[in-house]
Design an enzyme around this catalytic site. Structure first.
Site, PDB file in Angstrom:
ATOM      1  N   CYS A  50       0.822  -1.210   0.000  1.00 13.05           N
ATOM      2  CA  CYS A  50       0.000   0.000   0.000  1.00 13.05           C
ATOM      3  C   CYS A  50       0.855   1.258   0.000  1.00 13.05           C
ATOM      4  O   CYS A  50       0.373   2.335  -0.387  1.00 13.05           O
ATOM      5  CB  CYS A  50      -0.932   0.006   1.206  1.00 13.05           C
ATOM      6  SG  CYS A  50      -0.083  -0.046   2.796  1.00 13.05           S
ATOM      7  N   HIS A  97      19.071  -0.741   0.988  1.00 13.78           N
ATOM      8  CA  HIS A  97      17.660  -0.348   0.894  1.00 13.78           C
ATOM      9  C   HIS A  97      16.749  -1.544   1.163  1.00 13.78           C
ATOM     10  O   HIS A  97      15.760  -1.423   1.900  1.00 13.78           O
ATOM     11  CB  HIS A  97      17.378   0.228  -0.493  1.00 13.78           C
ATOM     12  CG  HIS A  97      15.963   0.691  -0.661  1.00 13.78           C
ATOM     13  ND1 HIS A  97      15.484   1.852  -0.098  1.00 13.78           N
ATOM     14  CD2 HIS A  97      14.899   0.137  -1.307  1.00 13.78           C
ATOM     15  CE1 HIS A  97      14.200   1.995  -0.386  1.00 13.78           C
ATOM     16  NE2 HIS A  97      13.823   0.964  -1.120  1.00 13.78           N
TER      17      HIS A  97
END
Length: 426
Positions: A50, A97
């Site tokens: 999301c 990351h």
């Protein structure tokens, strides 16, 4: 084979663009196959939640732009519309990351645990699509280990506030006593179940669970003491709801303005509070324009979440230290893949010479030579062949005074541990 991480998230891109770039679970396998099928793309993984959409790819030199160009084409977006919102990391920065994402350091809710499950889902999808090889397979396994260690060794997960919890907390601010509220939950996934459990803890008066698959709604309703309805019957029950929390995987809104407007009339304009934590959105944006309706999207939850962020920032700094160390360990392994391994060449050469001498010894036996003579030939010839090249190099080193090579030979052959005949360096 450079590793690239390319994507956008809640910090870099507006909600409407995140909706456009999101991958539905049912579309991901075909997208992975398409992406990995590009010339120069060796491995591919797609993470779509999301709050983020990210591509992780191993690419051949010269194909560094292929994932970006594919992302534009796949979603029919121009460079002007997409590129300014993207971030890009390569090699160790890409590894860092991924570790940060999996440990929740890149999440809207710092340290939230759901993202690790979503990374694992992305991994399983890529495995099923056969778009991973050894380097990224190893990276994902390393990622899961790092995330576990960060959660074990730091307090990053202590008092973690999930998006579901934040939605319930916001509802609590609007309705002082949830014990008097009826809550309609749209969806039956993990986020909705978390919200349901938080609501049960607050003794909500009534729970209604609406889902496209009625059986899933019934299963969740049974676990939390709610009432299940089919999504097709949503309009018939909406007016009962004081609070609506929506989180489905639908590509189109499941609740439109006209339906909400009708429900408000049936409620005689008693206020209705709606939280849409889905991307793409489940509730039409125009619903926010209606009187007596308070609509919040996932981006609107940020100010509530920020209040709880400071308590976990010290743990986040500890997590960064762990991640820095693990990035270097993974990159060291990855660099080793590009170094020619002399052990493989040494063993291959020795086996080739063994086979040659063994064939000659067998030929001697076939021609009637005595077994002892054939064995002596095999042992002496193979010894000479295996030692010829190193012996020649060591003689040259001795003549040139190359003490480093001589000592290295002692270590290599174990002569410094008493493995020789007691003599000094050859």
């Amino acid at each position: 084979m450079p590793l690239i991480a390319l994507g956008l998230n809640h910090l870099t891109a507006p909600l409407d663009l995140r909706e456009q770039v999101a991958f539905a679970p049912e579309d991901t396998p075909a997208a992975l196959t398409d992406l990995a099928g590009l010339p120069g793309v060796e491995e591919a993984l797609i993470l779509s939640t999301c709050n983020r959409t990210e591509l992780y790819c191993s690419v051949a030199p010269g194909a560094e732009q292929a994932p970006l160009e594919w992302l534009r084409r796949h979603h029919r977006l121009t460079a002007a519309r997409l590129d300014e919102f993207l971030y890009r990391h390569e090699e160790d920065a890409a590894v860092r990351h991924m570790f940060r994402v999996a440990t929740g350091l890149e999440s809207m809710v710092l340290g939230e645990p759901q993202i690790l499950g979503q990374v694992k889902d992305a991994y399983q999808s890529a495995r099923a699509a056969h778009t991973l090889r050894a380097p990224m397979e190893r990276l994902l396994q390393h990622t899961f280990a790092v995330a576990k260690r960060v959660r074990t060794d730091t307090r990053i997960g202590a008092h973690t506030v999930s998006v579901a919890f934040t939605a319930v907390r916001l509802a609590e601010q609007m309705f002082t006593d949830l014990g008097e509220a009826c809550v309609l939950l749209i969806g039956a996934g993990e986020t909705i179940e978390l919200a349901a459990r938080h609501l049960v803890d607050r003794h909500v008066r009534r729970l209604i669970v609406a889902n496209r698959t009625l059986e899933n709604a019934q299963a969740l309703a049974a676990r939390v003491g709610g009432y299940a309805v089919a999504l097709a019957d949503l309009a018939q029950h909406l007016a009962e709801a004081d609070i609506v929390i929506a989180s489905t995987a639908s590509r189109e809104p499941v609740l439109n303005r006209a339906t909400v407007e009708q429900a408000i009339r049936q409620r005689r304009h008693r206020p209705m509070f709606l939280v849409d934590i889905a991307v793409p959105r489940d509730i039409e944006a125009g619903v926010a324009e209606l009187d007596d309706v308070f609509l919040y999207t996932i981006d609107d939850l940020r100010h509530v979440i920020d209040e709880n962020r400071r308590s976990r920032e010290a743990a986040a700094r500890e997590a960064e230290t762990i991640i820095d160390l693990q990035v270097e360990r993974y990159m060291a392994w990855r660099r080793a893949l590009t170094v020619k391994n002399p052990l493989l060449a040494l063993r291959g050469n020795a086996e080739a010479q063994r086979d040659e001498v063994l064939a000659r010894a067998r030929a001697m036996l076939a021609h009637g030579r005595a077994p002892d003579e054939a064995l002596a030939f095999l042992a002496n010839t193979l010894t000479n062949k295996l030692l010829h090249a190193p012996s020649a190099r060591l003689r040259e080193a001795a003549q040139a005074g190359d003490v480093d090579l001589l000592h290295a030979a002692e270590r290599l052959y174990g002569l410094d541990e008493g493995g020789g005949d007691g003599t000094s360096t050859p």
